[in-house]
Design a protein around this motif. Structure first.
Motif, PDB file in Angstrom:
ATOM      1  N   PRO A 163      26.231   8.149   0.798  1.00  0.00           N
ATOM      2  CA  PRO A 163      25.286   7.117   0.383  1.00  0.00           C
ATOM      3  C   PRO A 163      23.909   7.714   0.060  1.00  0.00           C
ATOM      4  N   LEU A 164      23.059   6.903  -0.579  1.00  0.00           N
ATOM      5  CA  LEU A 164      21.775   7.398  -1.047  1.00  0.00           C
ATOM      6  C   LEU A 164      20.819   7.775   0.086  1.00  0.00           C
ATOM      7  N   ASP A 165      20.831   7.055   1.144  1.00  0.00           N
ATOM      8  CA  ASP A 165      19.818   7.142   2.193  1.00  0.00           C
ATOM      9  C   ASP A 165      20.013   8.369   3.078  1.00  0.00           C
ATOM     10  N   ARG A 166      20.025   9.586   2.466  1.00  0.00           N
ATOM     11  CA  ARG A 166      20.348  10.782   3.246  1.00  0.00           C
ATOM     12  C   ARG A 166      19.351  11.931   3.055  1.00  0.00           C
ATOM     13  N   VAL A 167      18.329  11.754   2.239  1.00  0.00           N
ATOM     14  CA  VAL A 167      17.402  12.847   1.946  1.00  0.00           C
ATOM     15  C   VAL A 167      15.985  12.461   2.373  1.00  0.00           C
ATOM     16  N   MET A 168      15.311  13.396   3.022  1.00  0.00           N
ATOM     17  CA  MET A 168      13.938  13.181   3.481  1.00  0.00           C
ATOM     18  C   MET A 168      13.092  14.394   3.091  1.00  0.00           C
ATOM     19  N   GLY A 169      11.943  14.148   2.467  1.00  0.00           N
ATOM     20  CA  GLY A 169      11.018  15.221   2.149  1.00  0.00           C
ATOM     21  C   GLY A 169       9.978  15.387   3.247  1.00  0.00           C
ATOM     22  N   LEU A 170       9.612  16.631   3.539  1.00  0.00           N
ATOM     23  CA  LEU A 170       8.493  16.936   4.426  1.00  0.00           C
ATOM     24  C   LEU A 170       7.444  17.667   3.603  1.00  0.00           C
ATOM     25  N   TRP A 171       6.287  17.072   3.494  1.00  0.00           N
ATOM     26  CA  TRP A 171       5.203  17.520   2.606  1.00  0.00           C
ATOM     27  C   TRP A 171       4.035  17.912   3.499  1.00  0.00           C
ATOM     28  N   ILE A 172       3.857  19.216   3.726  1.00  0.00           N
ATOM     29  CA  ILE A 172       2.901  19.709   4.722  1.00  0.00           C
ATOM     30  C   ILE A 172       1.618  20.161   4.029  1.00  0.00           C
ATOM     31  N   ALA A 173       0.507  19.564   4.409  1.00  0.00           N
ATOM     32  CA  ALA A 173      -0.790  19.895   3.812  1.00  0.00           C
ATOM     33  C   ALA A 173      -1.331  21.180   4.432  1.00  0.00           C
ATOM     34  N   LEU A 174      -1.505  22.208   3.620  1.00  0.00           N
ATOM     35  CA  LEU A 174      -2.092  23.465   4.089  1.00  0.00           C
ATOM     36  C   LEU A 174      -3.605  23.466   3.906  1.00  0.00           C
ATOM     37  N   GLU A 175      -4.104  22.426   3.224  1.00  0.00           N
ATOM     38  CA  GLU A 175      -5.521  22.117   3.093  1.00  0.00           C
ATOM     39  C   GLU A 175      -5.634  20.600   3.160  1.00  0.00           C
ATOM     40  N   ASP A 176      -6.821  20.088   3.412  1.00  0.00           N
ATOM     41  CA  ASP A 176      -6.992  18.639   3.365  1.00  0.00           C
ATOM     42  C   ASP A 176      -6.553  18.121   1.999  1.00  0.00           C
ATOM     43  N   ALA A 177      -5.707  17.102   1.983  1.00  0.00           N
ATOM     44  CA  ALA A 177      -5.275  16.456   0.740  1.00  0.00           C
ATOM     45  C   ALA A 177      -5.957  15.089   0.677  1.00  0.00           C
ATOM     46  N   SER A 178      -6.854  14.913  -0.275  1.00  0.00           N
ATOM     47  CA  SER A 178      -7.665  13.706  -0.369  1.00  0.00           C
ATOM     48  C   SER A 178      -7.461  13.036  -1.720  1.00  0.00           C
ATOM     49  N   VAL A 179      -8.049  11.881  -1.875  1.00  0.00           N
ATOM     50  CA  VAL A 179      -8.014  11.191  -3.166  1.00  0.00           C
ATOM     51  C   VAL A 179      -8.673  12.059  -4.235  1.00  0.00           C
ATOM     52  N   ASN A 180      -9.657  12.850  -3.852  1.00  0.00           N
ATOM     53  CA  ASN A 180     -10.405  13.660  -4.823  1.00  0.00           C
ATOM     54  C   ASN A 180      -9.599  14.838  -5.364  1.00  0.00           C
ATOM     55  N   ASN A 181      -8.770  15.459  -4.530  1.00  0.00           N
ATOM     56  CA  ASN A 181      -8.060  16.653  -5.001  1.00  0.00           C
ATOM     57  C   ASN A 181      -6.563  16.434  -5.207  1.00  0.00           C
ATOM     58  N   GLY A 182      -6.111  15.184  -5.220  1.00  0.00           N
ATOM     59  CA  GLY A 182      -4.737  14.924  -5.640  1.00  0.00           C
ATOM     60  C   GLY A 182      -3.746  14.654  -4.542  1.00  0.00           C
ATOM     61  N   CYS A 183      -4.106  13.844  -3.544  1.00  0.00           N
ATOM     62  CA  CYS A 183      -3.143  13.476  -2.504  1.00  0.00           C
ATOM     63  C   CYS A 183      -2.023  12.619  -3.095  1.00  0.00           C
ATOM     64  N   LEU A 184      -1.003  12.371  -2.304  1.00  0.00           N
ATOM     65  CA  LEU A 184       0.104  11.527  -2.736  1.00  0.00           C
ATOM     66  C   LEU A 184      -0.296  10.051  -2.732  1.00  0.00           C
ATOM     67  N   TRP A 185       0.348   9.300  -3.613  1.00  0.00           N
ATOM     68  CA  TRP A 185       0.228   7.844  -3.661  1.00  0.00           C
ATOM     69  C   TRP A 185       1.642   7.263  -3.633  1.00  0.00           C
ATOM     70  N   PHE A 186       1.835   6.167  -2.898  1.00  0.00           N
ATOM     71  CA  PHE A 186       3.153   5.558  -2.727  1.00  0.00           C
ATOM     72  C   PHE A 186       3.120   4.072  -3.070  1.00  0.00           C
ATOM     73  N   ILE A 187       4.291   3.554  -3.442  1.00  0.00           N
ATOM     74  CA  ILE A 187       4.494   2.109  -3.494  1.00  0.00           C
ATOM     75  C   ILE A 187       5.269   1.740  -2.236  1.00  0.00           C
ATOM     76  N   PRO A 188       4.589   1.207  -1.209  1.00  0.00           N
ATOM     77  CA  PRO A 188       5.265   0.878   0.050  1.00  0.00           C
ATOM     78  C   PRO A 188       6.436  -0.074  -0.172  1.00  0.00           C
ATOM     79  N   GLY A 189       7.553   0.246   0.458  1.00  0.00           N
ATOM     80  CA  GLY A 189       8.727  -0.604   0.374  1.00  0.00           C
ATOM     81  C   GLY A 189       9.607  -0.368  -0.835  1.00  0.00           C
ATOM     82  N   SER A 190       9.186   0.498  -1.744  1.00  0.00           N
ATOM     83  CA  SER A 190       9.956   0.714  -2.978  1.00  0.00           C
ATOM     84  C   SER A 190      11.264   1.446  -2.725  1.00  0.00           C
ATOM     85  N   HIS A 191      11.434   1.993  -1.534  1.00  0.00           N
ATOM     86  CA  HIS A 191      12.690   2.687  -1.206  1.00  0.00           C
ATOM     87  C   HIS A 191      13.841   1.717  -0.977  1.00  0.00           C
ATOM     88  N   ASN A 192      13.564   0.436  -0.984  1.00  0.00           N
ATOM     89  CA  ASN A 192      14.607  -0.565  -0.751  1.00  0.00           C
ATOM     90  C   ASN A 192      15.274  -1.054  -2.037  1.00  0.00           C
TER      91      ASN A 192
END
Length: 298
Positions: A163-192
């Motif tokens: 089934p689809l629900d088997r993969v998880m990404g781990l995204w580790i910040a080696l520097e501060d990730a902010s809105v200014n330098n390109g942090c991630l953006w998500f659509i909450p709940g879109s995984h459903n």
């Protein structure tokens, strides 16, 4: 992280956790990558620009054997506009890279140590994973001023399982990730809502080498929520959640070490066909794994 449960990720499709790595851990990973880049020697015909735009993906990565066969290797992928017409660098080579992948977890001892650390194993356990394996790993630079946009996408497009629900990404910040330098953006709940497209390999002898079934949807920009994370923190990313990052127009880089974990128990691994060779260290995976350095998370 002591309070992490599977429900935390299932709620929105992602969760930000502080303190996975120490500041020293992050600095050591960055220093090792600087050494790798300093020794980098990429032939001109292998200088592939990495992009997430649908049509450009097919034109660049989809036609590049260098990219297609990178699943069990450490290879280098570049930002747009860093080469002249002759394929020579027009920026310092350490500022030219988009990412390095996709088998750092297999061949680089420092990255392997972090990937298989007790803390990562603890996360897998708290998520209820029975037989977790590492599929791929990459170092992402998000260079100052030229770090490219990563368009909205779902990781399960490229790492498809049944089934689809088997993969998880781990995204580790080696520097501060902010809105200014390109942090991630998500659509909450879109995984459903399942996935909107899936990468597949085209028939042998045809081009491009890969194609997509379906096409990425047009998303409402106002639904995206920023997920800044401090140095040493990690973002857990459900394989089906829609996420993106914007261009980095700041003076600060945003270095990240990222990898994907798959639950192999009772999972049919449908090869996304972005890679073509495998090194299987977990015999249970042999019937359905191809193209990645899949390591058991122990």
């Amino acid at each position: 992280m002591d309070f992490l449960t599977d429900q935390d990720v299932q709620k929105d499709g992602y969760v930000v956790l502080d303190g996975l790595l120490t500041s020293q851990d992050c600095d050591e990973l960055r220093q090792r990558m600087a050494e790798i880049v300093d020794q980098m020697d990429v032939p001109e015909h292998c200088r592939t620009t990495f992009t997430t735009y649908h049509d450009e993906q097919l034109k660049t990565q989809g036609n590049a054997d260098y990219f297609i066969t990178s699943g069990d290797k450490i290879r280098f992928f570049f930002e747009k506009g860093v080469f002249d017409d002759k394929g020579e660098f027009i920026v310092p080579k350490e500022r030219s890279l988009n990412k390095v992948g996709h088998a750092l977890h297999a061949y680089e001892p420092l990255y392997k140590k972090v990937t298989h650390s007790p803390k990562v194993q603890g996360i897998a356990k708290k998520l209820g994973l029975v037989h977790p394996v590492i599929l791929q790993s990459m170092y992402i630079f998000k260079q100052p001023r030229i770090g490219g946009e990563v368009t909205p996408h779902q990781d399960a497009t490229f790492l498809f399982t049944e089934p689809l629900d088997r993969v998880m990404g781990l995204w580790i910040a080696l520097e501060d990730a902010s809105v200014n330098n390109g942090c991630l953006w998500f659509i909450p709940g879109s995984h459903n809502s399942g996935i909107s497209r899936r990468m597949v390999r085209t028939p042998k002898g045809t081009y491009p080498l890969t194609d997509f079934i379906g096409r990425e949807k047009a998303y409402d920009e106002e639904k995206f929520v920023a997920a800044p994370v401090k140095k040493g923190g990690v973002v857990l990313i459900h394989g089906e959640v829609v996420h993106r990052s914007v261009e980095n127009t700041s003076e600060d880089s945003r270095h990240v070490y990222a990898f994907h974990i798959m639950e192999s128990h009772d999972t049919c691994w449908k090869l996304p066909l972005t890679f073509t060779y495998s090194i299987n260290t977990h015999p249970r995976l042999n019937q359905y794994t191809e193209g990645f350095c899949c390591h058991k998370l122990t």
